[in-house]
Design an enzyme around this catalytic site. Sequence first.
Site, PDB file in Angstrom:
ATOM      1  CB  CYS A 136      33.114  30.777  30.103  1.00 43.23           C
ATOM      2  SG  CYS A 136      33.734  30.235  31.710  1.00 43.23           S
ATOM      3  CG  HIS A 160      37.999  32.630  30.644  1.00 40.31           C
ATOM      4  ND1 HIS A 160      38.063  33.444  31.742  1.00 40.31           N
ATOM      5  CD2 HIS A 160      37.018  31.718  30.908  1.00 40.31           C
ATOM      6  CE1 HIS A 160      37.143  33.053  32.634  1.00 40.31           C
ATOM      7  NE2 HIS A 160      36.501  32.009  32.144  1.00 40.31           N
TER       8      HIS A 160
END
Lengths: 343, 343
Positions: A131, A251
């Site tokens: 990710c 994130h």
Amino acid sequence: MPLKEATVAVLGATGAVGEQILRNLEKRSFPVKELRPLASARSAGKTVRFKGEAVTVQEAKPEAFEGVDIALFSAGGGISEKFAPEAVKRGAVVIDNTNAFRMNPDVPLIVPEVNGDQIKNHQGIIANPNCSTIQMVVALKPLYDRYGFDRVIVSTYQAVSGSGAQAMEELSEQTRASLENREVKKEIMPVGKLDKHYQIAFNTLPQCDVAQDNGFTLEEMKMVRETKKIFGNEQIGVTATCVRVPVQRGHSESVYVELEKEFDLEEVRQALRDADGVILEDDIQNQVYPTPLDSVGRDEVFVGRVRKDIAHPRGLNLWVVADNLLKGAATNAVQIAERLVQA
Amino acid sequence: MPLKEATVAVLGATGAVGEQILRNLEKRSFPVKELRPLASARSAGKTVRFKGEAVTVQEAKPEAFEGVDIALFSAGGGISEKFAPEAVKRGAVVIDNTNAFRMNPDVPLIVPEVNGDQIKNHQGIIANPNCSTIQMVVALKPLYDRYGFDRVIVSTYQAVSGSGAQAMEELSEQTRASLENREVKKEIMPVGKLDKHYQIAFNTLPQCDVAQDNGFTLEEMKMVRETKKIFGNEQIGVTATCVRVPVQRGHSESVYVELEKEFDLEEVRQALRDADGVILEDDIQNQVYPTPLDSVGRDEVFVGRVRKDIAHPRGLNLWVVADNLLKGAATNAVQIAERLVQA
């Protein structure tokens, strides 16, 4: 381009990423002929929702991949190692969300906006990057094409959902306990399988995966190795500090890149605006910049705080945000699947 | 060395930092002859606790500084500009926690472990640096002395207490509302006096102060300018990304520094262990590293995740944590005051 219908297996269908894969297949109107949700024996018999219907989860066994065209795996590295060869043997193309095959030279490591052209080289397995790597390389791609670079310094602000649904529950429960002055239980973060656990609520933890011999964590080394592989350039030096923050989803990354050519900041912004999969949100004078909370449920990568290093003529700072469960996992996997059915 | 007793004024005594200054004066057994807590007319008449007694807060007026030896200011830049000359005129030495005088060439900007020798150059006012600068330069000082450097890249993870007690209350209340699915009110963060406010609970905000014309924020530019001034070296290039995270207290920083000489990592660790004001907590293999929660109430700067950049022979990564209300503000101010009474 007309899409071919496909029988799609989703291994790990009841997990946090599996659930997002199902939602993404629906949202993007993926041409699913048959959906086959798979999971461990423990979850078999449960149902998942797909296009308004309840579909029964089957146990993941080699035979479950008979007749499958595309198999999306997100049930952990060990499960991928066990079942990917079985699925490939039966004619499926596996898009694997785990770390199991990413650095295997026979397996393309794909972010469609960056190196989608390499999908065609697959031999049955295509790997989805980590990710934190995906969102960084999507933001860096237009700069790589236009200016080149071989040096990236990145510090991450990673959401707990990267560690799964249990970690999200732990953050909520620890936060409640802290606000109510109750004992805070520490059972999962920073890494479930390690011995020591620390409070993530109202805290930051500079460890997102197990330690490597060189003193970096595996998460940090994933960013180093995967970035080189995705750009097909071993000269790109990345140094990463990966940090977990008390955010449920989304994130953030503070990315510093030293470009090879001098640049005009407005041209950099235009290149980002024009880039596939990027949304530029960059106007600090009017307090415009991306935040993880705003990225939730979005498929794109958001870039802001675009600044020229005042101490280095070719240094550039970026703030890069994405939904780690979507572009960081499910969306990227489904985008790879879309390229396969277009082929 | 015997300490001289001093009459100490604390301006902003009822604020988050003022409270910590009082606790620090007690804890460090500062030789207080008389304590004079000062605040705005609104807070005058309240009492603060000091050495077991209730001391009445007086209104800050020029005459309130008569007979004061040391005046610790933490009531905002405008208040400092108004009262510092009045205090100096009456013979006090002002230790100012605000941004008002930091870049004034006649005002020493002091972190005792780094440039305490410059205290003697004061002309009545000594400035305390910004919280995020202090902890970084304490960690960098032993490396500067041994290896030299002129390039620092830093990303911060800053606690909301840097914005005061109201911001801490906002984080708690937003967090409660979010967990209970109530409406989240946004009134203070990221910068109270600006127009737009964003949720900090379960989020990150890449803005810690107002924007500057060059696209950096004031907080980022403080780190740039103050670092040069404290080391007395205009050649040091700093590029900073300052980010607020949902932490009540304790700033973390991911610091990348390019040293001038090649280094041995064990020697770097030893230099940090030996450094004044630094505690090395660095053993990732055993999950040992500092976190903001563990720094609360501590006067030192904690350093961990010490790593050599695998892509650059002179690149070094550090994770630096400190209590922003203590070493980042109150402790540093009281340490300066200690040097004054030793003189």
